[in-house]
Write a protein that holds these residues in place. Structure first.
Motif: not given
Length: 299
Positions: A134-161
């Motif tokens: 949730s902290w943007g370490y891996t490049p494939c997350m495109d900088g999306i982090t839980y801290d900055k944008s929880p909604a985008r983080y969960f939306s992206r995580y669900a799409a990746d799942a």
């Protein structure tokens, strides 16, 4: 009030970059070779319940929690189910790292993507254990982090799942493996994040006919599924086996080291991620829950 929380998240990110020194760069993880794990120091009896008619083939993918526990899970699966087992975790990763098409922005090489391994190994089960980077370490997350944008983080995580499920299913063809989503234990920094990640896993599994192993419950207090604790009361098995009830005078067993609230390995961290080299009750508890889930599904 916000500064300590942010510092905690940054520390969590450094720790989850690998089962290693927090100073080590997560962009340079040391992968586990995709092969059957060797022996481990941790011993446990076969779990209760009948063995499946056919010994299953199991593939284990994940982040640093999978890295530290891969040998123990392999031991449990082989002893309990006679399973053919391959562990291929990479520290610091999340779901998108195992997606095909992300090799240039991923911590996992193309040859070890989930679909590539499924095509090569033809597993019956693919176990996915991810804390939820949730902290943007891996490049494939495109900088999306839980801290900055929880909604985008969960939306992206669900799409990746969903994408990962689809790629694994397509790679399996007519012999599609069942995915086992491993639910995570409590997070003292962002407890609601883990709760929602686990709910996402459960929803994805239900939609795809897959499984959830609630391993996180095995490292949570009774009646407090998302309450973090450094130790728990010893189980009967831990009391009966030397070294697993780490504080017998208090009837408590340690889950985490004092300097690491995320990982379950009781050995000091190292700069190069590796399987845990010492008996660690938390790791064993997680592994046995995953093994139980696979045993029940493979009957």
């Amino acid at each position: 009030m916000r500064k300590p929380w942010v510092v905690g998240v940054l520390l969590a990110g450094m720790l989850l970059g690998g089962c290693g020194d927090p100073a080590s760069a997560p962009e340079e993880p040391v992968p586990a070779a995709p092969r059957a794990s060797t022996t481990t120091h941790q011993r446990a009896p076969a779990s209760a319940g009948p063995q499946p008619r056919k010994a299953p083939t199991v593939l284990y993918l994940g982040d640093s929690l999978a890295m530290e526990g891969q040998k123990v899970l392999g031991q449990e699966l082989r002893r309990d189910l006679r399973a053919k087992y391959t562990g291929a975790p990479y520290s610091g990763t999340t779901l998108c790292d195992y997606l095909e098409g992300t090799a240039e922005r991923s911590l996992v090489p193309a040859s070890d993507k989930a679909a590539a391994l499924v095509r090569r190994l033809r597993p019956d089960f693919v176990v996915l254990q991810f804390w939820g980077n949730s902290w943007g370490y891996t490049p494939c997350m495109d900088g999306i982090t839980y801290d900055k944008s929880p909604a985008r983080y969960f939306s992206r995580y669900a799409a990746d799942a969903l994408r990962l499920t689809e790629q694994i299913a397509a790679a399996g063809g007519g012999d599609r493996p069942r995915i086992v989503w491993v639910s995570q234990g409590p997070d003292p920094i962002t407890p609601d994040r883990v709760r929602r990640v686990n709910a996402l896993y459960a929803k994805r599994a239900a939609a795809s006919g897959d499984l959830v192993a609630d391993a996180g419950k095995a490292v949570s207090p009774a009646g407090g599924r998302y309450t973090w604790t450094r130790s728990l009361p010893c189980t009967a098995y831990e009391r009966a086996h030397r070294g697993l009830c780490t504080q017998p005078g208090r009837d408590r067993t340690a889950l985490h080291r004092d300097d690491d609230y995320l990982h379950f390995c009781l050995a000091p961290t190292t700069s190069r991620p590796k399987p845990c080299p010492v008996r660690s009750p938390g790791i064993l508890r997680l592994a046995r829950e995953v093994t139980k889930t696979i045993r029940q599904a493979a009957r």
